[in-house]
Design a protein around this motif. Structure first.
Motif: not given
Length: 469
Positions: A227-251
């Protein structure tokens, strides 16, 4: 007919050791690109490895426990003696390590993604990185990068989101990470969201381009479109938390910052892409099949550099899928090179390679890849093939030589056959049923300098063509 030593490294698709036959001049070029230096402020490798060991200490602990307690023949082995992590094993590990079963399973999964534990079907064993963990900083860093590459597997995506939307975000995250690395500091999440939305829009636009020429009929059930209108913010939040879980970044406080390990890993991948972009081939933007064709005339080291750069620019899952799809094509050379590229991928490609081992066109290549991955010496990996599979692979490789090589190479290709005599080879080639058999035999007959042998090969080609015996 008994020698297994190939004479040309570019068209030898069966063995993964082309360097042995590469001309010495390749390694003696006077002009070399100087080794790139990481950005100022990047910790030295020893410090990066210390950070990686700290971040993966729990996974290494579980891997060592499994190594000592679950090996075949040991008291702690599971009933099947294969070292699988059953529910009872997770409970036992939790009790002995002072963890919960959920923590044990999470650490086990991390160990697998980092290559500390290798699981082949229902068999688990310690990976080579675990053996080198305390003495080899490069092994530790490669293990952490393997985990970083698999960040989308380390933290499950939101169940309510469409799989296609998740795939788009995974494909777009390398650009987001590159922006974070170039920013060299905290970046507001809102700014990252804008960048993610732009990149996803580009991906959707590229996918919706109408190709030139006649197109096949649409499938009865078209794939789901996000859906082109579906917000991407929740998926960005998931991606950032997943990358934080492996130690690649901090939020924190609405901002994201790459850790030193994350910044270094992104820089390494950007450098690989830049090297490929500056190379004569420059195939990183090409589809897998075109990239492989572009690498066909490169020396082994140069080809592997192209593979690494091409892989660095893509999520590992989609890259493996694309390589296997290219391997299914009619070009035997592309098929062999695809599996060379999959050797560069390594452990993350194992499930997909194992899943195609029953496809007749890919089976011999897949079995060799799996044998080497399981620890067989590459020179002996052919022993896992049946006589029929070896003959099929000989014909397929001969087709690559016939299409892309010179006549003398095809004649020398006879030496790699498992059969002791040419008549035995021809008998088994006729029986194996490879669709390129006639073309291969005709080309071999035209190339061979022995008139009597050439006549026998032409007769065999005619018999295959007419269905005679």
């Amino acid at each position: 007919m008994t020698s297994r030593n190939p004479r040309d490294s570019r068209l030898r698709l069966v063995s993964p050791r082309p360097l042995a036959a590469a001309p010495r001049a390749v390694t003696q070029r006077s002009s070399r690109r100087p080794a790139p230096r990481p950005p100022e402020g990047t910790p030295p490798p020893a410090e990066l490895a210390r950070m990686a060991r700290t971040g993966l200490s729990d996974a290494a602990r579980v891997a060592r426990w499994a190594d000592s307690m679950l090996g075949p023949g040991r008291d702690g082995a599971t009933p099947d003696g294969k070292g699988t992590l059953s529910a009872a094993t997770a409970e036992r590990a939790a009790g002995e390590l002072g963890l919960t079963p959920a923590q044990v399973r999470a650490d086990w999964d991390t160990a697998r993604l980092a290559g500390l534990v290798e699981v082949h079907g229902d068999v688990a064993r310690p990976g080579w990185r675990l053996r080198a963990w305390n003495r080899d900083d490069s092994a530790v860093l490669r293990g952490w990068v393997a985990l970083f590459d698999a960040w989308s597997l380390a933290h499950p995506e939101p169940p309510e989101r469409e799989a296609s939307a998740v795939a788009e975000v995974v494909s777009a995250m390398p650009q987001v990470l590159s922006f974070l690395q170039l920013s060299a500091g905290p970046v507001p999440v809102e700014q990252l969201l804008d960048l993610l939305e732009q990149r996803v829009t580009e991906l959707r636009t590229e996918r919706c381009e109408i190709p030139y020429g006649p197109q096949p009929e649409p499938a009865p059930e078209p794939a789901a479109v996000p859906d082109p209108d579906a917000p991407l913010a929740p998926l960005l939040d998931w991606a950032l938390h997943a990358l934080a879980a492996v130690g690649a970044l901090t939020c924190a406080d609405g901002q994201a910052t790459l850790t030193p390990l994350g910044s270094w890993a992104v820089w390494v991948k950007l450098e690989q892409i830049c090297v490929a972009a500056q190379s004569p081939a420059g195939n990183i933007e090409q589809p897998a099949a075109d990239m492989l064709r572009g690498c066909a005339q490169l020396r082994p080291n140069a080809a592997r550099a192209e593979y690494r750069a091409w892989l660095a620019a893509r999520p590992v899952g989609s890259a493996v899928t694309e390589l296997l799809e290219a391997a299914r094509g009619e070009d035997a050379l592309t098929r062999g090179l695809a599996f060379e590229a999959l050797r560069v991928v390594g452990a993350p490609a194992e499930p997909d390679v194992r899943s195609v081992a029953d496809e007749s066109w890919l089976r011999p290549y897949a079995l060799l890849w799996l044998a080497e991955h399981d620890g067989h010496d590459p020179e002996d990996a052919h022993e896992v093939l049946t006589r029929e599979e070896s003959t099929w692979l000989w014909v397929d490789t001969a087709a690559a030589v016939a299409d892309h090589g010179e006549a003398p190479l095809l004649v020398r290709h006879l030496e790699s056959a498992v059969q002791a005599t040419v008549p035995a080879l021809l008998d088994e080639v006729r029986a194996v049923g490879h669709p390129r058999t006639v073309q291969v035999l005709v080309a071999l007959a035209a190339a061979h300098p022995d008139p009597a042998l050439a006549k026998a090969v032409r007769r065999a080609a005619f018999q295959v063509h007419t269905g005679g015996s």
